[in-house]
Design a protein around this motif. Structure first.
Motif, PDB file in Angstrom:
ATOM      1  N   LEU A 242       0.811  -1.208   0.000  1.00 42.62           N
ATOM      2  CA  LEU A 242       0.000   0.000   0.000  1.00 42.62           C
ATOM      3  C   LEU A 242       0.850   1.267   0.000  1.00 42.62           C
ATOM      4  N   SER A 243       2.074   1.177   0.500  1.00 41.92           N
ATOM      5  CA  SER A 243       2.956   2.343   0.462  1.00 41.92           C
ATOM      6  C   SER A 243       3.241   2.757  -0.975  1.00 41.92           C
ATOM      7  N   ASN A 244       3.383   1.786  -1.875  1.00 43.22           N
ATOM      8  CA  ASN A 244       3.575   2.128  -3.286  1.00 43.22           C
ATOM      9  C   ASN A 244       2.358   2.834  -3.852  1.00 43.22           C
ATOM     10  N   LEU A 245       1.188   2.261  -3.581  1.00 37.66           N
ATOM     11  CA  LEU A 245      -0.042   2.870  -4.079  1.00 37.66           C
ATOM     12  C   LEU A 245      -0.221   4.273  -3.518  1.00 37.66           C
ATOM     13  N   GLY A 246       0.101   4.467  -2.265  1.00 37.54           N
ATOM     14  CA  GLY A 246      -0.131   5.741  -1.605  1.00 37.54           C
ATOM     15  C   GLY A 246       0.739   6.882  -2.099  1.00 37.54           C
ATOM     16  N   VAL A 247       1.837   6.552  -2.794  1.00 36.33           N
ATOM     17  CA  VAL A 247       2.672   7.608  -3.389  1.00 36.33           C
ATOM     18  C   VAL A 247       2.633   7.529  -4.911  1.00 36.33           C
ATOM     19  N   ALA A 248       1.634   6.804  -5.432  1.00 38.24           N
ATOM     20  CA  ALA A 248       1.433   6.670  -6.885  1.00 38.24           C
ATOM     21  C   ALA A 248       2.638   6.035  -7.578  1.00 38.24           C
ATOM     22  N   ALA A 249       3.305   5.102  -6.896  1.00 41.35           N
ATOM     23  CA  ALA A 249       4.424   4.375  -7.496  1.00 41.35           C
ATOM     24  C   ALA A 249       3.929   3.006  -7.956  1.00 41.35           C
ATOM     25  N   ILE A 250       3.036   2.999  -8.954  1.00 41.12           N
ATOM     26  CA  ILE A 250       2.439   1.741  -9.404  1.00 41.12           C
ATOM     27  C   ILE A 250       2.680   1.480 -10.882  1.00 41.12           C
ATOM     28  N   ARG A 251       3.462   2.348 -11.528  1.00 39.12           N
ATOM     29  CA  ARG A 251       3.807   2.113 -12.924  1.00 39.12           C
ATOM     30  C   ARG A 251       5.201   1.497 -13.004  1.00 39.12           C
ATOM     31  N   PRO A 252       5.525   0.769 -14.083  1.00 35.65           N
ATOM     32  CA  PRO A 252       6.849   0.145 -14.213  1.00 35.65           C
ATOM     33  C   PRO A 252       7.973   1.162 -14.074  1.00 35.65           C
ATOM     34  N   GLY A 253       9.019   0.778 -13.339  1.00 31.49           N
ATOM     35  CA  GLY A 253      10.187   1.626 -13.196  1.00 31.49           C
ATOM     36  C   GLY A 253      10.083   2.703 -12.150  1.00 31.49           C
ATOM     37  N   VAL A 254       8.921   2.808 -11.484  1.00 30.96           N
ATOM     38  CA  VAL A 254       8.748   3.811 -10.425  1.00 30.96           C
ATOM     39  C   VAL A 254       8.836   3.104  -9.078  1.00 30.96           C
ATOM     40  N   ALA A 255       9.820   3.484  -8.283  1.00 27.01           N
ATOM     41  CA  ALA A 255      10.035   2.835  -6.990  1.00 27.01           C
ATOM     42  C   ALA A 255       9.519   3.708  -5.858  1.00 27.01           C
ATOM     43  N   ALA A 256       9.066   3.048  -4.818  1.00 24.59           N
ATOM     44  CA  ALA A 256       8.712   3.736  -3.570  1.00 24.59           C
ATOM     45  C   ALA A 256       9.736   3.345  -2.517  1.00 24.59           C
ATOM     46  N   ILE A 257      10.277   4.336  -1.847  1.00 22.82           N
ATOM     47  CA  ILE A 257      11.163   4.098  -0.708  1.00 22.82           C
ATOM     48  C   ILE A 257      10.466   4.632   0.527  1.00 22.82           C
ATOM     49  N   THR A 258      10.328   3.765   1.507  1.00 14.28           N
ATOM     50  CA  THR A 258       9.645   4.124   2.746  1.00 14.28           C
ATOM     51  C   THR A 258      10.575   3.872   3.919  1.00 14.28           C
ATOM     52  N   ILE A 259      10.667   4.822   4.815  1.00 17.20           N
ATOM     53  CA  ILE A 259      11.374   4.584   6.071  1.00 17.20           C
ATOM     54  C   ILE A 259      10.522   5.111   7.206  1.00 17.20           C
ATOM     55  N   GLY A 260      10.069   4.186   8.025  1.00 16.89           N
ATOM     56  CA  GLY A 260       9.370   4.515   9.256  1.00 16.89           C
ATOM     57  C   GLY A 260      10.154   3.862  10.376  1.00 16.89           C
ATOM     58  N   THR A 261       9.500   2.986  11.158  1.00 17.07           N
ATOM     59  CA  THR A 261      10.238   2.192  12.139  1.00 17.07           C
ATOM     60  C   THR A 261      11.259   1.330  11.411  1.00 17.07           C
ATOM     61  N   VAL A 390      15.882  -8.039 -10.803  1.00 24.81           N
ATOM     62  CA  VAL A 390      14.578  -8.689 -10.948  1.00 24.81           C
ATOM     63  C   VAL A 390      13.617  -7.850 -11.779  1.00 24.81           C
ATOM     64  N   ALA A 391      13.558  -6.556 -11.488  1.00 28.04           N
ATOM     65  CA  ALA A 391      12.518  -5.699 -12.066  1.00 28.04           C
ATOM     66  C   ALA A 391      13.053  -4.625 -13.005  1.00 28.04           C
ATOM     67  N   GLY A 392      14.350  -4.635 -13.276  1.00 31.08           N
ATOM     68  CA  GLY A 392      14.914  -3.646 -14.177  1.00 31.08           C
ATOM     69  C   GLY A 392      15.291  -2.361 -13.465  1.00 31.08           C
ATOM     70  N   ASP A 393      15.745  -1.384 -14.248  1.00 34.19           N
ATOM     71  CA  ASP A 393      16.234  -0.132 -13.680  1.00 34.19           C
ATOM     72  C   ASP A 393      15.103   0.676 -13.047  1.00 34.19           C
ATOM     73  N   VAL A 394      15.446   1.338 -11.963  1.00 34.48           N
ATOM     74  CA  VAL A 394      14.533   2.272 -11.324  1.00 34.48           C
ATOM     75  C   VAL A 394      14.705   3.633 -11.990  1.00 34.48           C
ATOM     76  N   LYS A 395      13.636   4.138 -12.587  1.00 36.85           N
ATOM     77  CA  LYS A 395      13.709   5.393 -13.329  1.00 36.85           C
ATOM     78  C   LYS A 395      13.232   6.594 -12.521  1.00 36.85           C
ATOM     79  N   GLN A 396      12.457   6.309 -11.488  1.00 36.00           N
ATOM     80  CA  GLN A 396      11.899   7.390 -10.675  1.00 36.00           C
ATOM     81  C   GLN A 396      11.702   6.877  -9.262  1.00 36.00           C
ATOM     82  N   ILE A 397      11.982   7.719  -8.260  1.00 38.27           N
ATOM     83  CA  ILE A 397      11.837   7.312  -6.862  1.00 38.27           C
ATOM     84  C   ILE A 397      10.904   8.270  -6.138  1.00 38.27           C
ATOM     85  N   GLN A 398       9.890   7.689  -5.519  1.00 39.67           N
ATOM     86  CA  GLN A 398       8.963   8.422  -4.660  1.00 39.67           C
ATOM     87  C   GLN A 398       9.280   8.028  -3.221  1.00 39.67           C
ATOM     88  N   ALA A 399       9.490   8.999  -2.358  1.00 40.35           N
ATOM     89  CA  ALA A 399       9.887   8.727  -0.977  1.00 40.35           C
ATOM     90  C   ALA A 399       8.793   9.115  -0.007  1.00 40.35           C
TER      91      ALA A 399
END
Length: 502
Positions: A242-261, A390-399
């Motif tokens: 859900l963290s990916n969905l919540g930052v609109a990182a659901i298209r190929p090559g768009v990564a979500a990086i999350t840091i909480g606990t 596994v998933a190819g290059d990351v082209k965009q990062i949403q944090a």
């Protein structure tokens, strides 16, 4: 007005967020609870504490709903890998055994040494690690047979909440794919894996779509939450996907990086993808969206250790990061491996331990603070290297996550990855994503991509060339040290456990 509530069942608190249908936040409520830890690797929570937090947080945000307004649904994000055993009368035999619990390390290592671990990973998409209910079940079987032999039912935390509210025995697809017991290709509890654990299919819940809706909760709980008993409750998914969905990182090559606990880096694919080296996970967001990535134990929890043990609890997060900013990139050659509680990706080693490397007389607490911030990001970069295979290059990062409140920490991320880092407007990504799933479940939207209209860009951090030249020089040393230290982790962890029991 029409509203939706997103509920996040987190490791240290439950958060409820009241949204308008366009994703605008109306109100929030967060209720903390204790994570019980000890030297054995235990990391448990009291279910009643969390259930009370659910009731209280929902009630608090619902104060803002006026007469004539409509609450369309409540939907859930939840910590993954939790496990609770019940007897035949639904009396709990355990507390909530969380993802952070490492007591199954012995049985995990034995499974890794066999020829079964890789086959299980290829079928389930969950790397072999004490976090997974697969390993927790092996630990219960061998260390707590009086519990294992009485257990008639098993649920995760979210499933336990729904059981209390609605009397159902279910688990959503997203959470199921993180158990290490569920065949992600066949979409069934895997018979061969269950045989390894001694679990029976009838002990496990029915696996349902994240869009499954429950109605008609017990009146007592509806009253305590201040909502109608027939309010739709949507199952939702795990907090990672859900963290990916919540930052609109659901298209190929768009990564979500999350840091909480803790933390993670993930990308979305249209089908399950496993790694030949078994270093990444594959969990479902829903039936058509699969999240590939790696979770790290080392995030905000490590920073709290620095605050409490190195700075004696005297300084705030902002004050410590201000000290870290006083020293330059690379912390004058001080490296930090943030494995204080073992590590999931990229090591998948519950015996891993933290270390400062390169300490000299010139290093101060400011250097240690900067080194810790950098070490967490170096570790995430190691995960990204595996993810790329596994998933190819990351082209965009949403944090997203608490770390983005620190401009320094977010800039360090950009410099180490040598990529722009976009921080979306939404500060409640998991809860927002849960409500997007609710809208799809209710037929209010046709596609999850509707989230793109709800998530704007707050700030973009650009990599600093002078900084990443330093990080390029340090990264190979960091990687080599990780390899060298891995040979000693098991021995030092065993000695620590022995000494802690004396």
């Amino acid at each position: 007005m029409q509203y939706l509530i997103g509920l996040d069942l987190g490791t240290t608190a439950t958060k409820a967020v009241l949204f308008k249908t366009d994703g605008v936040i109306v109100s929030t409520s967060s209720k903390p609870y204790k994570l019980y830890r000890d030297a054995t690797g235990m990391a448990e929570e009291e279910f009643e504490d969390i259930f009370d937090a659910v009731l209280a947080s929902v009630r608090e945000v619902c104060i803002n709903i006026e007469e004539g307004d409509e609450l369309l649904a409540v939907s859930f994000s939840a910590q993954m890998h939790s496990w609770i055993a019940y007897d035949e009368n639904w009396e709990a035999l355990t507390r909530v055994i969380t993802w952070a619990d490492t007591r199954a390390v012995h049985y995990t290592e034995a499974l890794k040494a066999s020829n079964k671990a890789y086959d299980i990973y290829r079928k389930t998409g969950t790397p072999t690690h004490p976090m997974a209910p697969l390993s927790k079940s092996l630990w219960l079987k061998n260390e707590k047979p009086y519990i294992f032999n009485r257990a008639a039912h098993y649920l995760d935390l979210k499933g336990a909440i729904f059981h209390r509210l609605f009397g159902v025995k279910k688990m959503d697809l997203s959470i199921a794919t993180g158990t290490g017991l569920f065949n992600i290709k066949e979409k069934i509890w895997d018979p061969e894996t269950l045989e390894v654990t001694g679990l029976l299919t009838e002990q496990l819940p029915e696996v349902v779509s994240p869009y499954e809706i429950e109605r008609g909760m017990q009146e007592e709980f509806a009253f305590k939450m201040g909502i109608p008993a027939d309010t739709p409750f949507v199952w939702g998914a795990g907090d990672g996907p859900l963290s990916n969905l919540g930052v609109a990182a659901i298209r190929p090559g768009v990564a979500a990086i999350t840091i909480g606990t803790s933390g993670a880096i993930r990308v979305v694919t249209d089908k399950p993808e496993t790694d030949v080296k078994a270093k990444t996970f594959t969990y479902a967001l829903d039936e058509d969206h699969w999240v590939v990535g790696g979770p790290v134990n080392s995030g905000g929890d490590v920073f709290r250790w620095l605050r409490d043990q190195v700075f004696d609890g005297e300084l705030t997060f902002d004050e410590i990061t201000a000290l870290a900013k006083e020293v330059g990139p690379g912390a004058a050659g001080l490296l930090f491996h943030p494995y204080l509680g073992g590590e999931r990706a990229p090591l998948w080693d519950a015996n891993a331990r933290g270390s400062f490397f390169g300490l000299n007389y010139g290093h101060t607490r400011s250097h240690m603070a900067r080194s810790l911030l950098e070490g967490v990001m170096f570790n995430l970069y190691m995960v990204a290297l595996s993810l790329r295979e596994v998933a190819g290059d990351v082209k965009q990062i949403q944090a997203t996550g608490g770390f983005t409140s620190s401009k320094l920490w977010t800039q360090i991320l950009s410099d180490i990855f040598e990529q722009p880092i976009t921080v979306p407007d939404s500060t409640e990504a998991g809860c927002l994503a849960a409500t997007v799933m609710a809208q799809k479940a209710l037929g209010l939207i046709d596609s999850l991509e509707a989230v793109e209209g709800m998530v704007g860009s707050n700030q973009t951090f650009m990599p600093n060339e002078e900084s990443y030249e330093t990080y390029r020089a340090l990264m190979p040393i960091y990687l080599r040290l990780s390899s060298h230290f891995s040979e000693e982790y098991a021995d030092i962890a065993a000695l620590q456990r022995k000494l802690s029991n004396q």
